[in-house]
Motif scaffolding. Structure first.
Motif, short mmCIF file in Angstrom:
data_model
loop_
_atom_site.label_atom_id
_atom_site.label_comp_id
_atom_site.label_asym_id
_atom_site.label_seq_id
_atom_site.Cartn_x
_atom_site.Cartn_y
_atom_site.Cartn_z
N ASN A 123 81.50 79.38 71.28
CA ASN A 123 80.24 80.07 71.02
C ASN A 123 80.03 81.21 72.01
OD1 ASN A 123 79.56 77.76 72.94
ND2 ASN A 123 77.62 78.87 72.98
N ASP A 124 79.56 82.35 71.48
CA ASP A 124 79.29 83.52 72.31
C ASP A 124 77.81 83.87 72.31
OD1 ASP A 124 79.04 84.36 69.73
OD2 ASP A 124 80.41 86.07 69.88
N PHE A 125 76.96 82.92 71.93
CA PHE A 125 75.52 83.12 71.99
C PHE A 125 74.88 81.99 72.79
CE2 PHE A 125 76.55 80.97 68.03
CZ PHE A 125 75.65 79.90 67.98
N PHE A 126 73.71 82.26 73.35
CA PHE A 126 73.04 81.29 74.21
C PHE A 126 72.55 80.10 73.40
CE2 PHE A 126 69.25 79.38 75.97
CZ PHE A 126 69.57 79.22 77.32
N VAL A 127 72.83 78.90 73.91
CA VAL A 127 72.30 77.67 73.32
C VAL A 127 71.89 76.75 74.46
CG1 VAL A 127 72.75 75.64 71.90
CG2 VAL A 127 73.72 77.84 71.24
N ARG A 128 70.65 76.33 74.44
CA ARG A 128 70.15 75.38 75.43
C ARG A 128 70.46 73.96 74.98
NH1 ARG A 128 66.19 76.54 79.01
NH2 ARG A 128 65.58 78.34 77.74
N SER A 129 70.75 73.08 75.92
CA SER A 129 71.00 71.69 75.58
C SER A 129 69.80 71.09 74.87
CB SER A 129 71.30 70.89 76.85
OG SER A 129 71.29 69.50 76.58
N ALA A 130 70.07 70.29 73.86
CA ALA A 130 68.99 69.64 73.13
C ALA A 130 68.34 68.54 73.94
CB ALA A 130 69.53 69.06 71.82
N PHE A 131 68.99 68.11 75.03
CA PHE A 131 68.50 66.96 75.78
C PHE A 131 68.17 67.27 77.23
CE2 PHE A 131 71.71 65.56 72.61
CZ PHE A 131 70.82 65.01 71.70
N ARG A 132 68.60 68.45 77.74
CA ARG A 132 68.29 68.84 79.12
C ARG A 132 67.95 70.32 79.14
NH1 ARG A 132 73.08 65.96 79.45
NH2 ARG A 132 72.92 63.88 80.36
N ASP A 133 66.70 70.62 79.46
CA ASP A 133 66.23 72.00 79.38
C ASP A 133 66.96 72.94 80.33
OD1 ASP A 133 64.44 71.39 77.42
OD2 ASP A 133 62.70 71.28 78.74
N ASP A 134 67.50 72.43 81.44
CA ASP A 134 68.11 73.31 82.44
C ASP A 134 69.61 73.51 82.21
OD1 ASP A 134 68.96 70.77 83.13
OD2 ASP A 134 68.64 71.04 85.29
N GLU A 135 70.13 73.08 81.06
CA GLU A 135 71.55 73.20 80.77
C GLU A 135 71.81 74.18 79.63
OE1 GLU A 135 73.55 68.91 82.05
OE2 GLU A 135 73.41 69.50 79.94
N GLN A 136 72.86 74.97 79.78
CA GLN A 136 73.34 75.85 78.72
C GLN A 136 74.64 75.28 78.17
OE1 GLN A 136 73.62 79.97 79.76
NE2 GLN A 136 74.85 80.53 77.98
N ILE A 137 74.77 75.28 76.86
CA ILE A 137 75.94 74.69 76.20
C ILE A 137 77.03 75.74 75.96
CG2 ILE A 137 76.78 73.53 74.13
CD1 ILE A 137 75.01 71.77 75.83
N LEU A 138 78.25 75.38 76.35
CA LEU A 138 79.44 76.13 75.97
C LEU A 138 80.30 75.18 75.16
CD1 LEU A 138 81.09 78.77 76.24
CD2 LEU A 138 82.30 77.67 78.13
N ALA A 139 80.47 75.46 73.88
CA ALA A 139 81.20 74.56 72.97
C ALA A 139 82.49 75.21 72.51
CB ALA A 139 80.32 74.21 71.77
N VAL A 140 83.58 74.48 72.68
CA VAL A 140 84.91 74.97 72.30
C VAL A 140 85.42 74.11 71.14
CG1 VAL A 140 87.25 75.46 73.09
CG2 VAL A 140 85.33 75.63 74.70
#
Length: 392
Positions: free
Chosen positions: A306-323
Motif C-alpha cells: 500500500n502506498d496510501f496512509f492507513v491507520r490501524s483499526a485497533f491502535r490509533d498511534d499505528e500506521q499500517i504497511l501491508a505487503v
C-alpha cells in the motif's frame, strides 16, 4: 457561463427554522440546510467543532485557532464569536471565501430572520471591521480572505477546521485527498475538522490523508455528519498477506475471522511481522499458522504494497504497511468450513477459510481498507502474473 458566474447567481431563501440562506440557482443547492440554517451551523460547527475541541482539552485551553473553508454568509464565524464570549475563550478565526457575497446580499441576508446580535456581527465580519483593538476586549479576532486553501500563507497551526464547502457534487476538487492532506499539515495535534457531509468517499479521502474519522448524528434533515481528528502516529505496523489462487486462478482464498475488538469480518490470510523477521518469512509463517500447512503452495512473487496512509483499526498511534504476495495452491483442499457452522465458540479466532471467485468478490465484504483496495484490483493484477510460476 463560467464557474464564478454560476456560483454568484444567488437567491435569498428562508429555511425551516426561520433563518435565511442563499440558493445557488445554477447548481440547485443552498449555502445552508433548508431544514434550518441556524440549527445546522450550531450543531455541526459550534457543538461538534468548537465545543468538542474545547471539552477535549478539559476546558483548560484559553485560545483556539479556527480555520473555515467556505466562509459563505458568515453565520458560522458569527456563532463562533458568540461562543467565544460565552465560554470566555479567545478565538482567532480565519475564513476563506474566494466568491464573497456582495454588500447588498449581506444586508438582505442579515435582515431576513437572524437576531440583532447576529446581524451586527455578520455585518462587521463582511466589512472586515473585526480587528485589533476590539478583538482583545471581546476575545475574538477574524480575517476573511478572498483566497483558496492553496493560497493560504498563515504560519500558525489551527485547532478547529470548519469545512463548509459546497457538496462534492458541485465542488469535487475541494473534497479530494490532497485537500485534506493540506489541512492536516496546518493543524495542531488533537485538532478537529467538522463537516456536514457524510459521504463514504469523503470519509475514505479523509482517512487516506491521515485523519481519524468518525460519524456522528447530523442536524435535522441529515442522518450523519463527519468529525475528523488529527491523531498523530508514532510507529509502524508491518503486515504480510497472501493472495492464494486456486489451480485455475479463478478464485482467491479469503479468511473470515473474529478480530480483537470482537467484530467478525473477511480478510486475506496473513498477519503482523515479528522483530528480526524477513517479510517473506512472515508470509510463510502466517500461512502455516492459519492454514495448518504450506504444503502445495508456490510463490508467484510480490503483488502489492500500500502506498496510501492507513491507520490501524485497533491502535490509533499505528500506521499500517501491508505487503501482499501471490501464492498458488496445487489443489483446493485449503478451504474449510465451506458450509457455515450453525454456531462457533466465541473463543474461536478463525471462523472459516473459503475460495471466493475473483470476478464476484465484493470489496465491501473485506474488513480492512487496504484489503478492499486489493480486492477491487485482483482481476487486473492477476492477469499480469506470468504463466509458469516458480517456487521460492
Amino acid at each position: 457561463m463560467d464557474y464564478t458566474s454560476r456560483i454568484c447567481r444567488r437567491r435569498l431563501a428562508i429555511t425551516n427554522d426561520g433563518s435565511p440562506t442563499f440558493e445557488v440557482l445554477d447548481w440547485g443547492v443552498s449555502y445552508h440546510s433548508i431544514y434550518g440554517a441556524l440549527t445546522e451551523s450550531e450543531h455541526v460547527f459550534i457543538d461538534q467543532g468548537l465545543e468538542r475541541r474545547w471539552m477535549q482539552t478539559q476546558g483548560l485551553v484559553r485560545i483556539l485557532r479556527v480555520l473555515e473553508v467556505g466562509f459563505g454568509t458568515g453565520l458560522n464565524a458569527a456563532l463562533a464569536w458568540q461562543w467565544a464570549e460565552r465560554r470566555g475563550v479567545e478565538v482567532e478565526y480565519i475564513g476563506l471565501e474566494p466568491y464573497p457575497l456582495q454588500p447588498h446580499e449581506v444586508l438582505s441576508w442579515a435582515d431576513s430572520g437572524v437576531t440583532e446580535d447576529l446581524k451586527w456581527r455578520i455585518t462587521a465580519l463582511h466589512g472586515q471591521a473585526v480587528q485589533s483593538e476590539g478583538v482583545v476586549a471581546s476575545g475574538f479576532s477574524a480575517q476573511i480572505l478572498g483566497a483558496n486553501l492553496q493560497d493560504l500563507t498563515h504560519s500558525g497551526a489551527f485547532d478547529v477546521c470548519f469545512f463548509d464547502a459546497f457538496a462534492p457534487t458541485q465542488q469535487p476538487e475541494l473534497w479530494e485527498v490532497d485537500i485534506f492532506e493540506s489541512l492536516l499539515m496546518r493543524m495542531n495535534p488533537g485538532a478537529v475538522l467538522v463537516t456536514y457531509c457524510a459521504k463514504g468517499q469523503v470519509r475514505r479521502n479523509m482517512e487516506r490523508a491521515g485523519w481519524k474519522v468518525e460519524r456522528y448524528p447530523g442536524p435535522p434533515g441529515k442522518r450523519e455528519m463527519l468529525v475528523a481528528c488529527h491523531v498523530p502516529v508514532y510507529r509502524w505496523n508491518v503486515r504480510c498477506y497472501a493472495l492464494i489462487l486456486n489451480p485455475t486462478r479463478t478464485h482467491v482464498l479469503v479468511a473470515r475471522e473474529r478480530f480483537p475488538d470482537g467484530s467478525v469480518g473477511c480478510k486475506f490470510p496473513g498477519g503482523g511481522s515479528e522483530a528480526d523477521e524477513a517479510l517473506v518469512d512472515t508470509l510463510w509463517r502466517e500461512c502455516a499458522e492459519e492454514l495448518g500447512s504450506t504444503d502445495g503452495l508456490r510463490s508467484l512473487g510480490h503483488a502489492y504494497t500500500n502506498d496510501f496512509f492507513v491507520r490501524s483499526a485497533f491502535r490509533d498511534d499505528e500506521q499500517i504497511l501491508a505487503v501482499y504476495h501471490w501464492l498458488q495452491a496445487d489443489d483446493e483442499g485449503l478451504a474449510w468450513w465451506d458450509e457455515k457452522p450453525a454456531a462457533v465458540a466465541e473463543s474461536e479466532p478463525l471462523l472459516e477459510m473459503n475460495w471466493e471467485a475473483i470476478e464476484t468478490l465484493k470489496p465491501d465484504v473485506m474488513r480492512f481498507p487496504i484489503d478492499r483496495y486489493v480486492a477491487a484490483n485482483l482481476g487486473t493484477w492477476r492477469d499480469t502474473i506470468r504463466l509458469d510460476p516458480s517456487a521460492d
